[in-house]
Motif scaffolding. Structure first.
Motif, short mmCIF file in Angstrom:
data_model
loop_
_atom_site.label_atom_id
_atom_site.label_comp_id
_atom_site.label_asym_id
_atom_site.label_seq_id
_atom_site.Cartn_x
_atom_site.Cartn_y
_atom_site.Cartn_z
N LYS A 495 0.86 -1.30 0.17
CA LYS A 495 0.00 -0.05 -0.03
C LYS A 495 0.88 1.09 0.13
O LYS A 495 0.54 2.23 -0.58
N ASP A 507 1.38 -0.63 -10.28
CA ASP A 507 1.10 -1.59 -11.00
C ASP A 507 2.38 -2.07 -11.73
O ASP A 507 2.52 -3.36 -11.81
N ASP A 533 -2.15 -7.33 -3.96
CA ASP A 533 -0.89 -8.04 -4.11
C ASP A 533 -0.52 -9.19 -3.54
O ASP A 533 0.50 -9.71 -2.92
#
Ligand SMILES: Nc1nc2c(ncn2[C@@H]2O[C@H](COP(=O)(O)OP(=O)(O)OP(=O)(O)O)[C@@H](O)[C@H]2O)c(=O)[nH]1
Length: 629
Positions: A495, A507, A533
């Motif tokens: 994050k 990304d 993720d």
């Protein structure tokens, strides 16, 4: 097609000549026609007794017989005999030059009849031999067959009937047999050579339709000019026969077969008439067959034109057949239900078919002459110019090349192109024939089904495909025993990457991780992205737990290197870490759900223990009574 029409028009068709029952009226008509033609010969023949009479009538009689069944032959021959007798009788009576005309009624009748058996024999033999000629229908286009026609229908029947004709001359006119027989042979041969090819053609085309085809200013004009040249040369030149050849050759080369045959017949008639009136006369000869030799000149005048006409017709038909074949190939090319194009050695379009134009939305005039690459996306154009076309020119073909073509309004069409090349005798490329398969829709469907099972960002298998493969692995190992492991990996503090460097950098990191994981695993292993993720790996083919430890160490080592997140060399570089949980089949579960759950739990254990590590699933230890598991 035009060739067929031509064939129907001009060819001597054996089916049209095939014998069938005819009415008495038909028999009379043809017998009278034979009689009328005989009258022409009698009228224009050399009046001196025992001289050559050019006998045109046998060609008509022979063709009539060919069209009759054998059982009608006697009736027809009797009619012809009557008509010829009447014609001969009439001419014998009226001709003041025939010595026997004053000899009394009975003798006159006998003289008039004497020649008839010879004529009947000649026409019957011609019919018999001609109907046995297998390639008769090619007489109008093949000089060899035409020669056979003249041999079987003119020369041989005249030779066979000449002894009879000579005998008739001896009995009726008291002439010399050999001289009479030779004159008969010469007159019969010339008359049939002049008329037989024409009558065969008329019999198959029908006189009316032939007349319609012939009565055109150009044909009539050519015939008149030819006749004029014959008359002029006969009356003005010392050796006219060579000059007489010229108009016949001219008509043979420049006009139709029918016109050539008409001119052939007319010139033969004209020459016979010219001999009759004394314009063309055999020079005095000391040998008994001298007159007959003179008539060879007449034959020599007719034959070259006749054969040249037949050869020209053969050439015309061949040219027409080639043109027809080309037209057929072209229309087949245009209508083929697949996209087709042809390019020359420099890559320029020389031909396209309708579906090609319809699919890409162009008009033919817009594309012909332009380079094929002009109709492709820039990538495909480069590929075509630099790789595919040079290679295809070398190999002579190319198969299933993937190209992207552009429609007129800019849309992209995916095609698969296969092509073959034609080369000239020196090995230079002439043109290609390329077949294009429009696979745009197929590709779209394939892409759709790919995205149903793959993650759009990383291209890795998604949850659906992961479950599928895991199910198969469980089933396989159920039957064959062995170990495999499920690794559940979650990036640590991912994050923060999003928050600090932005979503695009996040990304890029996910894509980089995907690549690294793929790089470290074997082809038969699966790396999938569940979402966010989270990555799940299926590590198959393990023979012992030591192997698994090595693999896990390799996976964790992929995070040792920092990741450059782009774009460009100035993009952020991050040091990423991950927590990995591992569950092993069959000890930690034998079905997909349990294995995934236990790997997930192990991953949380790794997170709990401080992140950036791997944890193996551990079955919870049973606690004592009253304690939770
Ligand atoms: N860039 C990007 N971020 C995503 C994508 N999918 C999910 N995320 C983000 O990924 C993050 C997932 O974070 P978590 O795994 O919950 O937390 P973390 O920061 O990795 O922390 P720990 O897992 O506890 O170490 C969230 O901020 C999501 O918004 C994606 O496709 N691209």
């Amino acid at each position: 097609m035009q060739t067929d029409a031509l064939r129907a028009d001009n060819a001597v068709s054996s089916s049209l000549l095939a014998p069938r029952d005819r009415t008495p009226g038909w028999l009379w008509e043809w017998a009278l026609l034979v009689g009328a033609v005989a009258c022409v010969s009698l009228a224009i023949s050399d009046p001196r007794p025992g001289q050559v009479m050019v006998w045109f009538a046998n060609a008509f009689g022979a063709v009539a017989l060919m069209r009759l069944p054998k059982r009608q032959w006697p009736a027809f021959l009797v009619l012809v005999a009557l008509v010829l007798w009447a014609a001969h009788g009439g001419f014998t009576l009226v001709s003041p030059n025939v010595a026997v005309s004053q000899a009394g009624g009975l003798h006159t009748a006998w003289v008039a009849f004497a020649d008839v058996p010879g004529y009947l024999l000649g026409m019957a033999l011609a019919a018999l031999w001609l109907e046995r000629l297998p390639a008769l229908e090619q007489a109008g286009e093949s000089p060899t067959v035409q020669a056979q026609v003249l041999l079987r229908g003119a020369l041989l029947p005249a030779m066979a009937s000449a002894p009879l004709g000579g005998l008739a001359g001896v009995l009726a006119l008291r002439g010399d047999w050999s001289n009479m027989a030779l004159n008969w042979l010469v007159g019969g041969t010339i008359g049939s050579v002049a008329m037989l090819p024409l009558v065969l053609l008329l019999a198959t085309r029908g006189v009316r339709s032939a007349a319609r085809g012939w009565f055109q200013p150009v044909h009539v004009g050519m015939a008149l000019i030819s006749l004029s040249v014959v008359l002029w040369s006969a009356t003005s030149l010392p050796k006219p026969f060579v000059v007489m050849l010229a108009p016949m050759v001219w008509v043979a080369v420049r006009s139709t077969l029918l016109n050539s045959l008409v001119v052939n017949g007319l010139i033969a008639l004209a020459m016979a008439a010219l001999i009759r009136v004394g314009v063309l006369l055999p020079p005095p000869s000391s040998i008994w067959w001298g007159d007959a030799v003179y008539y060879i000149s007449v034959l020599a005048t007719l034959l070259p034109g006749l054969f040249l006409a037949v050869m020209s017709e053969g050439q015309r038909r061949m040219t027409q057949a080639l043109a027809d074949r080309e037209a057929r190939a072209l229309s087949l090319y245009r209508a083929t239900p697949a996209m087709l194009h042809s390019i020359d050695g420099s890559g320029c379009i020389v031909q396209v078919n309708q579906l090609w134009l319809d699919t890409l939305g162009y008009q033919e005039a817009e594309v012909l002459g332009r380079h094929i690459a002009d109709f492709m996306t820039s990538g495909s154009a480069r590929y075509a110019r630099d790789v595919v076309i040079p290679q295809a020119l070398h190999d002579g073909r190319c198969n299933n090349v993937e190209y992207q073509f552009l429609t007129r309004d800019g849309a992209v069409r995916d095609v698969l192109l296969s092509a073959v090349w034609e080369f000239d005798a020196d090995g230079r490329p002439e043109r290609s024939l390329a077949v294009l398969q429009d696979v745009t829709e197929k590709k779209r469907l394939q892409a759709r089904s790919h995205f149903a099972e793959h993650d759009a960002l990383t291209g890795l298998p998604n949850r659906v495909l992961l479950h599928d493969r895991l199910k198969m692995l469980c089933a396989h190992h159920d039957r064959h025993n062995g170990l495999f492991a499920v690794g559940f990996l979650d990036l640590d503090h991912f994050k923060d990457v999003n928050d600090v460097y932005g979503h695009d950098a996040g990304d890029a990191l996910l894509q980089a991780v995907a690549r690294r994981l793929q790089g470290v695993l074997r082809a038969e292993d699966t790396v999938s992205r569940l979402g966010g993720d989270e990555f799940v790996m299926l590590l198959g083919g393990l023979s012992h737990s030591g192997e698994l430890s090595t693999l896990v160490a390799k996976i964790m080592a992929t995070f040792a290197e920092p990741c450059h997140l782009g774009p460009g060399p100035d993009g952020p570089v991050v040091q990423v870490a991950a927590s990995l949980g591992v569950a092993v089949y069959p000890g930690d579960g034998t079905d997909p759900q349990t294995l995934l759950l236990h790997a997930d739990q192990a991953m949380y254990e790794a997170k709990r223990s401080g992140r950036n590590r791997c944890a193996f699933y551990r079955r919870p230890v049973k606690a004592g009574r009253g304690h939770p598991l």
